[in-house]
Write an enzyme that holds these catalytic residues in place. Structure first.
Site, PDB file in Angstrom:
ATOM      1  N   SER A  48       0.846  -1.205   0.000  1.00  0.00           N
ATOM      2  CA  SER A  48       0.000   0.000   0.000  1.00  0.00           C
ATOM      3  C   SER A  48       0.878   1.250   0.000  1.00  0.00           C
ATOM      4  CB  SER A  48      -0.903   0.005   1.237  1.00  0.00           C
ATOM      5  OG  SER A  48      -0.121   0.257   2.403  1.00  0.00           O
ATOM      6  N   ASP A  81      -1.238  -1.681  -3.930  1.00  0.00           N
ATOM      7  CA  ASP A  81      -2.617  -1.732  -3.420  1.00  0.00           C
ATOM      8  C   ASP A  81      -3.165  -0.304  -3.294  1.00  0.00           C
ATOM      9  OD1 ASP A  81      -4.869  -2.957  -2.268  1.00  0.00           O
ATOM     10  OD2 ASP A  81      -4.050  -2.811  -0.227  1.00  0.00           O
ATOM     11  N   HIS A  82      -4.339  -0.044  -3.842  1.00  0.00           N
ATOM     12  CA  HIS A  82      -4.997   1.268  -3.744  1.00  0.00           C
ATOM     13  C   HIS A  82      -4.096   2.426  -4.154  1.00  0.00           C
ATOM     14  CE1 HIS A  82      -8.701  -0.205  -1.952  1.00  0.00           C
ATOM     15  NE2 HIS A  82      -7.967  -0.992  -1.186  1.00  0.00           N
ATOM     16  N   ASP A 103      -6.853   3.199  -7.895  1.00  0.00           N
ATOM     17  CA  ASP A 103      -8.130   3.321  -7.193  1.00  0.00           C
ATOM     18  C   ASP A 103      -8.667   4.737  -7.385  1.00  0.00           C
ATOM     19  OD1 ASP A 103     -10.310   3.427  -5.588  1.00  0.00           O
ATOM     20  OD2 ASP A 103      -9.303   2.767  -3.752  1.00  0.00           O
ATOM     21  N   GLU A 133     -11.027  -0.060  -9.780  1.00  0.00           N
ATOM     22  CA  GLU A 133     -12.139  -0.270  -8.840  1.00  0.00           C
ATOM     23  C   GLU A 133     -13.351   0.548  -9.267  1.00  0.00           C
ATOM     24  OE1 GLU A 133     -11.274  -0.390  -4.622  1.00  0.00           O
ATOM     25  OE2 GLU A 133     -13.208   0.503  -4.108  1.00  0.00           O
ATOM     26  N   SER A 213     -11.063  -9.695   4.962  1.00  0.00           N
ATOM     27  CA  SER A 213     -10.623 -10.333   6.206  1.00  0.00           C
ATOM     28  C   SER A 213     -11.816 -10.932   6.944  1.00  0.00           C
ATOM     29  CB  SER A 213      -9.917  -9.316   7.116  1.00  0.00           C
ATOM     30  OG  SER A 213      -8.586  -9.141   6.702  1.00  0.00           O
ATOM     31  N   ASN A 253      -8.517 -10.025  -1.082  1.00  0.00           N
ATOM     32  CA  ASN A 253      -7.571  -9.201  -0.317  1.00  0.00           C
ATOM     33  C   ASN A 253      -7.741  -9.373   1.188  1.00  0.00           C
ATOM     34  OD1 ASN A 253      -7.048  -8.186  -2.842  1.00  0.00           O
ATOM     35  ND2 ASN A 253      -7.302  -6.037  -2.271  1.00  0.00           N
ATOM     36  N   ASP A 255      -5.803  -8.207   4.721  1.00  0.00           N
ATOM     37  CA  ASP A 255      -4.759  -7.462   5.427  1.00  0.00           C
ATOM     38  C   ASP A 255      -5.047  -7.395   6.931  1.00  0.00           C
ATOM     39  OD1 ASP A 255      -2.662  -5.830   6.137  1.00  0.00           O
ATOM     40  OD2 ASP A 255      -3.575  -3.990   5.406  1.00  0.00           O
TER      41      ASP A 255
HETATM   42  P1  13P Z   1      -9.232  -6.078   4.964  1.00  0.00           P
HETATM   43  O1  13P Z   1      -9.231  -4.793   5.736  1.00  0.00           O
HETATM   44  O2  13P Z   1     -10.544  -6.762   5.057  1.00  0.00           O
HETATM   45  O3  13P Z   1      -8.108  -6.974   5.313  1.00  0.00           O
HETATM   46  O4  13P Z   1      -9.065  -5.682   3.399  1.00  0.00           O
HETATM   47  C1  13P Z   1      -7.787  -5.510   2.856  1.00  0.00           C
HETATM   48  C2  13P Z   1      -7.820  -4.896   1.508  1.00  0.00           C
HETATM   49  O5  13P Z   1      -8.836  -4.812   0.838  1.00  0.00           O
HETATM   50  C3  13P Z   1      -6.541  -4.403   0.983  1.00  0.00           C
HETATM   51  O6  13P Z   1      -6.704  -3.754  -0.237  1.00  0.00           O
HETATM   52  O1  G3H Z   2      -7.062  -1.498   1.977  1.00  0.00           O
HETATM   53  C1  G3H Z   2      -6.129  -1.123   2.663  1.00  0.00           C
HETATM   54  C2  G3H Z   2      -5.113  -2.087   3.142  1.00  0.00           C
HETATM   55  O2  G3H Z   2      -5.586  -2.784   4.257  1.00  0.00           O
HETATM   56  C3  G3H Z   2      -3.822  -1.391   3.409  1.00  0.00           C
HETATM   57  O3  G3H Z   2      -3.894  -0.606   4.550  1.00  0.00           O
HETATM   58  O4  G3H Z   2      -3.214   1.611   3.659  1.00  0.00           O
HETATM   59  O5  G3H Z   2      -3.166   1.120   6.132  1.00  0.00           O
HETATM   60  O6  G3H Z   2      -1.487   0.069   4.588  1.00  0.00           O
HETATM   61  P1  G3H Z   2      -2.882   0.630   4.747  1.00  0.00           P
HETATM   62 ZN    ZN Z   3      -8.604  -2.754  -0.389  1.00  0.00          ZN
END
Ligand code: 13P
Ligand code: G3H
Ligand code: ZN
Length: 316
Positions: A48, A81-82, A103, A133, A213, A253, A255
């Protein structure tokens, strides 16, 4: 071996889903590789913007390169990610990532398409693939918080148009999940009909589930018993991963669950060993526990056991 998410999706489509796990430090990286090797699964490493800032983007890159040498049998994609547009270009230019997520889901439809299209052109020119997305998940991701009433499910007809016009390689769709540890105040129902409707319009196109999750209740109870305060935390029913995969969800996903493992291990360890100030013994426990957790998720995703066949198919 670093491959693209697209290559992994071609192997997994409608059979199983690939686990996409975020990393931030060395212990997570070791546990992640170990768990995937133990369960013989291909996987996706997610980085991320927050992770790139936490130590340094080059530190993460260095750790992944090292893990690739330590675990030469591993088959994985390295995915932003994002990402915002600038971060996508930075990753595309780095020569290290194999996949980026743009994103732009908070922008109006036309702007989301235009932004995604620019990133797709830059990425494809360098051999990377792009996840986009459409729709809005609830919850918190880094500096953005989306309230439950602002979240909305992906519209299948819009998704088909978006895929066609943006040229993206996979699409994250909103079907009722949200980021973080507090996903549902009521039932955990997911809107699989959205996935089915998109697949009808764009057969064969890989879809992605964010916010997946499961927030295991045993984990939450142990954290709370060891001094934490996570009342009401609730996640996705993990037995839904495989049914989602069979409908065309190729990437799931996860995290938050890894953060819960970290929190449980460290809270319990420090409570039980108040005299210890060497962080390595608890770091070691975390690596083992995280590896076990990853292996258990891969079993539920259906990706466990597919490593050898995927490596053979993608051999470069
Ligand atoms: P969670 O917060 O459900 O683990 O989702 C993680 C996620 O979508 C990372 O892009
Ligand atoms: O969707 C977000 C992921 O869980 C990453 O989280 O941006 O706090 O690293 P973060
Ligand atoms: Zn996400």
């Amino acid at each position: 071996m670093i491959v693209t998410t697209k290559e992994l999706f071609a192997q997994a489509y409608k059979n199983y889903a690939i686990g996409a796990y975020n990393i931030n430090n060395a212990e997570q990286t070791m546990g992640l590789f170990k768990g995937n090797m133990d369960s013989k699964a291909p996987f996706i490493i997610q980085i991320s913007k927050g992770a790139r800032k936490y130590t340094d983007k080059l530190m993460l890159e260095g750790m992944i390169r090292a893990a690739d040498e330590i675990f030469p049998d591993a088959v994985f994609a390295v995915h932003l990610d994002h990402g915002d547009e600038q971060t996508c270009y930075d990753c595309i230019d780095s020569g290290f990532y194999s996949s980026v997520m743009i994103d732009a889901s908070s922008l109006p439809f036309e702007e989301n398409i235009a932004t995604t299209k620019r990133v797709v052109e830059a990425a494809h020119a360098k051999g990377l693939v792009v996840e986009a997305e459409l729709g809005q998940l609830g919850g918190v991701e880094e500096d953005v918080k989306v309230d439950e009433d602002k979240a909305h499910l992906t519209d299948p007809a819009q998704a088909a148009e978006f895929i066609e016009r943006s040229g993206c390689d996979s699409l994250a769709c909103a079907i009722g999940t949200s980021h973080g540890a507090f996903k549902f105040s009521g039932s955990q129902g997911l809107h699989f009909e959205v996935v089915e409707a998109i697949q009808k319009l764009v057969p064969g196109f890989p879809l992605v589930l964010h916010g997946s999750s499961s927030v295991p209740q045993e984990e939450v109870e142990r954290i709370n018993a060891a001094g934490g305060s996570l009342k009401g935390a609730k996640g996705v029913d993990a037995t839904q991963y495989l049914p989602a995969a069979k409908l065309g969800v190729c990437k799931i996903n996860i995290d938050t669950d890894g953060r819960l493992v970290w929190t449980r291990v460290h809270r319990e360890y420090m409570k039980e060993h108040p005299e210890v100030f060497d962080f390595r013994p608890m770091g070691k426990v975390f690596i083992e526990e995280y590896a076990k957790f990853i292996a258990s998720r891969n079993e539920l995703l259906g990706s466990a056991g597919h490593l050898d066949e995927v490596r053979e198919a993608l051999k470069k």
